[in-house]
Design an enzyme around this catalytic site. Sequence first.
Site, PDB file in Angstrom:
ATOM      1  N   SER A   1       0.824  -1.206   0.000  1.00 17.22           N
ATOM      2  CA  SER A   1       0.000   0.000   0.000  1.00 17.22           C
ATOM      3  C   SER A   1       0.856   1.252   0.000  1.00 17.22           C
ATOM      4  O   SER A   1       0.347   2.343  -0.255  1.00 17.22           O
ATOM      5  CB  SER A   1      -0.843   0.057   1.272  1.00 17.22           C
ATOM      6  OG  SER A   1      -1.658  -1.057   1.386  1.00 17.22           O
TER       7      SER A   1
ATOM      8  N   HIS B   1      -1.628  -2.815  -7.068  1.00 13.80           N
ATOM      9  CA  HIS B   1      -2.264  -2.499  -5.787  1.00 13.80           C
ATOM     10  C   HIS B   1      -3.786  -2.576  -5.876  1.00 13.80           C
ATOM     11  O   HIS B   1      -4.431  -1.684  -6.426  1.00 13.80           O
ATOM     12  CB  HIS B   1      -1.803  -1.088  -5.349  1.00 13.80           C
ATOM     13  CG  HIS B   1      -2.327  -0.681  -4.018  1.00 13.80           C
ATOM     14  ND1 HIS B   1      -2.694   0.609  -3.723  1.00 13.80           N
ATOM     15  CD2 HIS B   1      -2.552  -1.403  -2.893  1.00 13.80           C
ATOM     16  CE1 HIS B   1      -3.119   0.656  -2.476  1.00 13.80           C
ATOM     17  NE2 HIS B   1      -3.044  -0.543  -1.949  1.00 13.80           N
TER      18      HIS B   1
ATOM     19  N   GLU C   1      -4.249   0.139  -8.750  1.00 15.50           N
ATOM     20  CA  GLU C   1      -3.132   1.023  -9.105  1.00 15.50           C
ATOM     21  C   GLU C   1      -1.979   0.163  -9.624  1.00 15.50           C
ATOM     22  O   GLU C   1      -1.629  -0.833  -8.986  1.00 15.50           O
ATOM     23  CB  GLU C   1      -2.638   1.800  -7.872  1.00 15.50           C
ATOM     24  CG  GLU C   1      -3.509   2.972  -7.462  1.00 15.50           C
ATOM     25  CD  GLU C   1      -2.984   3.666  -6.197  1.00 15.50           C
ATOM     26  OE1 GLU C   1      -3.196   4.871  -6.074  1.00 15.50           O
ATOM     27  OE2 GLU C   1      -2.396   3.007  -5.317  1.00 15.50           O
TER      28      GLU C   1
ATOM     29  N   ASN D   1      -3.511   6.023  -1.304  1.00 17.75           N
ATOM     30  CA  ASN D   1      -3.135   5.948   0.111  1.00 17.75           C
ATOM     31  C   ASN D   1      -2.460   7.200   0.628  1.00 17.75           C
ATOM     32  O   ASN D   1      -2.511   7.490   1.818  1.00 17.75           O
ATOM     33  CB  ASN D   1      -2.260   4.723   0.372  1.00 17.75           C
ATOM     34  CG  ASN D   1      -3.118   3.563   0.822  1.00 17.75           C
ATOM     35  OD1 ASN D   1      -3.893   3.694   1.763  1.00 17.75           O
ATOM     36  ND2 ASN D   1      -3.024   2.443   0.140  1.00 17.75           N
TER      37      ASN D   1
END
Length: 288
Positions: free
Chosen positions: A121, A142, A154, A192
Amino acid sequence: MAATAIKTVGIVGAGIMGQGIAQVFAVAGYDVLLYDIQPERISAGLALIRKNMEAAVEKGKLSAAQKDEANKRINSVNDFRYLQVDLAIESVIEKLEVKQKILQELEKNNSTETILATNTSSIPVTQIAAVLKHPKRFAGLHFFNPAPAMKLVEIIKGASTQETTVNTLRALVENLGKVSVLANDSPGFIVNRVARHFYVESLQLLEENVASVETIDTLMRSTGFKMGPFELMDLIGIDTNFSVTNSIYHSFHQDSKFRPSRLQQQKVDAGHHGRKSGKGFYDYTTKS
Ligand code: NAD
């Protein structure tokens, strides 16, 4: 390797994300091999995948035949060396050294065509890749939680990731029925990094006794967020969320805007990791 050549996918880590990612690939027609250092996590993960797919059938999102096919496609291995696949994704705890060791092993045991990916992350992909012999075949992939439901993935291009690797992963994400967003390598990538403030600021409000967990969650939901920050941290795993904040904080040279919360540290120390441990900001032993 082209996306069309990818038939088998290996996943290391059968936690919240590993099991969700396994389900996504199996439903999309890939053969999946799942591994975890704790065998009980594998059996729990497989049971949860079955339960989630049954719920999807009940909701009409999956046919019973698709569910049965997907169940057959997911197998587990009890030894890391059996993970010989076309695509290997590590999804273990958010610790640089642990991820690096796993990826080094995956690289050693697989062909020179195998694509390696991390579901980190926050940890810069280039930093993880520093120990690899062929970082050109490695990228961030991700997924978001819960992986079967969340459309966005992602793709993170490290400094040495080859363009062909990115193109293969983009096509693969499309085959999964999901939407990819390409990010250049940076701590926390896109989502994130932005979302950090949602958590950090809410934890600060709580520490300052401005409002309760329930009040903050209710208010944030009423402004349009699907979940409040505390229920979301409970879903993610407070330990994982804390590790991600720490990782981003240190990567940005202790920038105070990302400073981890002592209150969150205390929850981690107490083993109150959220839904997965039965208790976090809320109590799931009594909550239905
Ligand atoms: P989790 O705590 O639910 O599961 C982690 C699993 O990794 C555990 O089952 C553990 O036994 C296993 N593990 C630890 N060391 C291992 C090793 N050496 N070899 C094999 N398995 C090992 O964590 P999670 O929430 O699934 O997170 C996994 C990764 O996904 C992390 O990098 C996290 O940042 C990322 N991620 C998490 C979320 C989320 O919402 N939880 C969302 C996106 C990405």
